[in-house]
Design an enzyme around this catalytic site. Structure first.
Site, PDB file in Angstrom:
ATOM      1  N   ARG A  41      -9.875   5.606  -1.177  1.00 21.54           N
ATOM      2  CA  ARG A  41     -10.371   5.014   0.077  1.00 21.54           C
ATOM      3  C   ARG A  41     -11.861   4.709  -0.061  1.00 21.54           C
ATOM      4  O   ARG A  41     -12.331   3.670   0.401  1.00 21.54           O
ATOM      5  CB  ARG A  41     -10.122   5.972   1.259  1.00 21.54           C
ATOM      6  CG  ARG A  41      -8.703   5.931   1.788  1.00 21.54           C
ATOM      7  CD  ARG A  41      -8.555   6.749   3.067  1.00 21.54           C
ATOM      8  NE  ARG A  41      -8.613   8.177   2.816  1.00 21.54           N
ATOM      9  CZ  ARG A  41      -7.559   8.966   2.622  1.00 21.54           C
ATOM     10  NH1 ARG A  41      -6.344   8.464   2.680  1.00 21.54           N
ATOM     11  NH2 ARG A  41      -7.708  10.265   2.402  1.00 21.54           N
ATOM     12  N   ASN A  97       8.732  -3.596   8.966  1.00 24.00           N
ATOM     13  CA  ASN A  97       9.041  -3.392   7.561  1.00 24.00           C
ATOM     14  C   ASN A  97       8.086  -4.255   6.725  1.00 24.00           C
ATOM     15  O   ASN A  97       8.064  -5.476   6.861  1.00 24.00           O
ATOM     16  CB  ASN A  97      10.501  -3.796   7.327  1.00 24.00           C
ATOM     17  CG  ASN A  97      10.912  -3.606   5.891  1.00 24.00           C
ATOM     18  OD1 ASN A  97      10.092  -3.531   4.973  1.00 24.00           O
ATOM     19  ND2 ASN A  97      12.217  -3.508   5.689  1.00 24.00           N
ATOM     20  N   ALA A  98       7.331  -3.617   5.874  1.00 22.34           N
ATOM     21  CA  ALA A  98       6.290  -4.322   5.119  1.00 22.34           C
ATOM     22  C   ALA A  98       6.862  -5.497   4.316  1.00 22.34           C
ATOM     23  O   ALA A  98       6.224  -6.554   4.220  1.00 22.34           O
ATOM     24  CB  ALA A  98       5.582  -3.342   4.183  1.00 22.34           C
ATOM     25  N   ASP A 117      -0.021   0.819  -0.538  1.00 22.97           N
ATOM     26  CA  ASP A 117       0.158   2.255  -0.812  1.00 22.97           C
ATOM     27  C   ASP A 117       1.524   2.693  -0.294  1.00 22.97           C
ATOM     28  O   ASP A 117       1.622   3.427   0.694  1.00 22.97           O
ATOM     29  CB  ASP A 117      -0.976   3.050  -0.155  1.00 22.97           C
ATOM     30  CG  ASP A 117      -0.900   4.528  -0.462  1.00 22.97           C
ATOM     31  OD1 ASP A 117      -0.273   4.892  -1.484  1.00 22.97           O
ATOM     32  OD2 ASP A 117      -1.456   5.330   0.317  1.00 22.97           O
ATOM     33  N   CYS A 145       3.031   6.447  -5.862  1.00 24.32           N
ATOM     34  CA  CYS A 145       2.959   7.913  -5.807  1.00 24.32           C
ATOM     35  C   CYS A 145       4.263   8.537  -6.283  1.00 24.32           C
ATOM     36  O   CYS A 145       4.512   9.715  -6.053  1.00 24.32           O
ATOM     37  CB  CYS A 145       2.593   8.382  -4.407  1.00 24.32           C
ATOM     38  SG  CYS A 145       3.814   7.937  -3.175  1.00 24.32           S
TER      39      CYS A 145
HETATM   40  N1  SAH Z   1      -2.272   4.698   2.742  1.00 17.99           N
HETATM   41  C1  SAH Z   1      -2.013   5.778   3.641  1.00 17.99           C
HETATM   42  C2  SAH Z   1      -0.772   6.576   3.248  1.00 17.99           C
HETATM   43  C3  SAH Z   1       0.503   5.763   3.150  1.00 17.99           C
HETATM   44  S1  SAH Z   1       1.970   6.717   3.165  1.00 17.99           S
HETATM   45  C4  SAH Z   1      -3.249   6.664   3.745  1.00 17.99           C
HETATM   46  O1  SAH Z   1      -4.198   6.522   2.932  1.00 17.99           O
HETATM   47  O2  SAH Z   1      -3.307   7.506   4.636  1.00 17.99           O
HETATM   48  C5  SAH Z   1       3.221   5.513   3.245  1.00 17.99           C
HETATM   49  C6  SAH Z   1       3.441   4.902   4.624  1.00 17.99           C
HETATM   50  O3  SAH Z   1       4.447   3.882   4.460  1.00 17.99           O
HETATM   51  C7  SAH Z   1       3.974   5.808   5.698  1.00 17.99           C
HETATM   52  O4  SAH Z   1       3.094   5.782   6.792  1.00 17.99           O
HETATM   53  C8  SAH Z   1       5.338   5.229   6.125  1.00 17.99           C
HETATM   54  O5  SAH Z   1       5.549   5.267   7.526  1.00 17.99           O
HETATM   55  C9  SAH Z   1       5.204   3.793   5.672  1.00 17.99           C
HETATM   56  N2  SAH Z   1       6.449   3.076   5.336  1.00 17.99           N
HETATM   57  C10 SAH Z   1       7.528   3.510   4.650  1.00 17.99           C
HETATM   58  N3  SAH Z   1       8.414   2.506   4.450  1.00 17.99           N
HETATM   59  C11 SAH Z   1       7.871   1.402   5.024  1.00 17.99           C
HETATM   60  C12 SAH Z   1       8.286   0.037   5.127  1.00 17.99           C
HETATM   61  N4  SAH Z   1       9.419  -0.391   4.592  1.00 17.99           N
HETATM   62  N5  SAH Z   1       7.477  -0.825   5.766  1.00 17.99           N
HETATM   63  C13 SAH Z   1       6.300  -0.411   6.311  1.00 17.99           C
HETATM   64  N6  SAH Z   1       5.861   0.861   6.218  1.00 17.99           N
HETATM   65  C14 SAH Z   1       6.624   1.759   5.592  1.00 17.99           C
END
Ligand code: SAH
Length: 400
Positions: free
Chosen positions: A216, A283-284, A304, A344
């Site tokens: 970060r 959904n990303a 991430d 991860c």
């Molecule tokens: N970058 C963040 C941590 C990310 S953890 C930090 O630094 O704090 C991964 C995240 O992905 C979680 O919040 C989870 O809710 C989200 N996630 C899981 N599958 C997803 C999807 N298909 N689309 C969007 N978000 C998703």
């Protein structure tokens, strides 16, 4: 285990030729490696681990249900384990970080790498939040809590043991105060000039992804003037850091509404005005496709994702997911744009991850240079003997 003596413990004898990994100080003994068990050890109880010839190789803890049947606490013919000393060593290793002034949120104990299998302790301000994820870790709970309260000026210790992880051990999860004061609903922490609120009761893991602290900071340092897209934002860690680094804008995407609600609070806490349009619940994969189709673009993208591969068996599906999301992000980047991309999943090695990202770049038709390689923060300790402990890897790429 008081007094750190270990007389009269049960004994586990390994099958012939199955002592290699214990001799190389690997902390896990799988059920298939075990030939005989003497002394009927209780769940989490101490066992002396021996070769098929009877040589003592170390001391471990018995997990009757898990495929990882023994987790090693100490190695050698005269193994010595003292829980208090292990916690003290782990805390000492983090003193420079704790006292350096850059943050008040630190991983104090990182399980196997700190000689305490299954035990995670994160410190958020004046509270320690623990996970006890093996039968052996559960047995050590009270000793660990006492050590934490003795060694640090804490207001309290909270437990957030995960039910899904513990079911492999035949145990139940827990979310409760163990000692001292109840933590507030949200604990405020600071990290490299950025403030965050952490929900230790309902958040992921113990509440916050401390492993991404340095990354970060890396994003914050490169964000100035850029329009940033923070994909899989959780509570807005990278997005808020980017804004604090002078980003023109940070758009966050996550599937979790509570995570996004906290992401907004985190932006506000740092003095930014929240535009609801910058916090997209969805959904990303779908949101990025829509952005591609509508020709939206960004100067910086952070990817991430959650762990796509739970184990080596899931590698192929995971590789597809990583490639898809990286390819989409690469297309959304403007020329000169930066992509901070992470995995991860422990099963995805740095080499495999590099190959997946390269394949995505080839398909995107653009050229990228590697600006930096990124890893989990150093309080998420690693040892040479437990390669499984290195799970977070990433890169910052620059599009030509
Ligand atoms: N970058 C963040 C941590 C990310 S953890 C930090 O630094 O704090 C991964 C995240 O992905 C979680 O919040 C989870 O809710 C989200 N996630 C899981 N599958 C997803 C999807 N298909 N689309 C969007 N978000 C998703």
């Amino acid at each position: 285990m008081s007094g750190c003596g270990h007389d009269g413990v049960a004994s586990v004898t390994l099958r012939k030729g199955r002592d290699h990994s214990v001799r190389r100080f690997h902390p896990w003994v799988f059920s298939g490696a075990i030939g005989a068990v003497e002394g009927n050890p209780p769940a989490g109880g101490l066992v002396s681990v021996r070769s098929s010839e009877g040589e003592i190789l170390g001391l471990g803890q018995w997990s009757p249900v898990s495929q990882i049947r023994v987790r090693m606490l100490a190695f050698g013919a005269e193994p010595d384990f003292c829980c208090f000393a292990a916690v003290e060593d782990a805390i000492e290793a983090r003193r420079p970080l704790m006292e350096g002034g850059a943050t008040n949120a630190v991983r104090l104990v990182n399980a196997e790498a700190d000689g305490l299998p299954g035990v995670v302790v994160d410190k958020y301000g004046d509270w320690a939040v623990c996970q006890f994820h093996t039968a052996g870790a559960v047995v050590l709970r009270n000793e660990i809590v006492t050590a934490l309260m003795d060694l640090l000026p804490l207001k309290g210790v909270y437990e957030r043991s995960d039910a899904d992880v513990l079911k492999h051990e035949g145990l139940e999860g827990a979310s409760r105060r163990l000692v001292g004061e109840e933590p507030p609903e949200l604990i405020e922490i600071f990290e490299n000039g950025v403030k965050f609120l952490v929900d230790v009761r309902h958040g992921h893991k113990t509440g916050f992804y401390l492993d991404q602290r340095d990354n970060r900071a890396a994003v914050k340092a490169l964000a100035k003037g850029r329009e940033v897209l923070n994909v899989f934002s959780y509570t807005g860690g990278f997005g808020t850091a980017a804004l604090c680094g002078g980003a023109a804008r940070a758009v966050n995407i996550d599937v979790s509404a509570p995570a996004l609600a906290l992401a907004k609070k985190n932006a506000e806490l740092n003095g930014f005005t929240v535009d609801d349009g910058d916090f997209i619940e969805g959904n990303a994969f779908e949101v990025l496709r829509k952005f591609r189709d509508s020709r939206r673009d960004f100067d910086m993208i952070v990817l991430d994702p959650p762990k796509f591969a739970e184990g080596r068996g899931a590698l192929q599906g995971a590789a597809r997911g990583y490639k898809d999301i990286n390819l989409l992000a690469m297309k959304l980047l403007r020329p000169g744009g930066l992509l901070a991309t992470f995995s991860c999943s422990g099963a995805v090695t740095p080499e495999i991850f590099g190959k997946i990202v390269t394949d995505a770049a080839v398909d995107s038709g653009a050229t990228f240079t590697v600006q930096r390689r990124l890893w989990q923060a150093s309080d998420h300790a690693e040892t040479l003997f437990f390669p499984e402990g290195l799970y977070l890897k990433g890169m910052i790429l620059k599009k030509k």
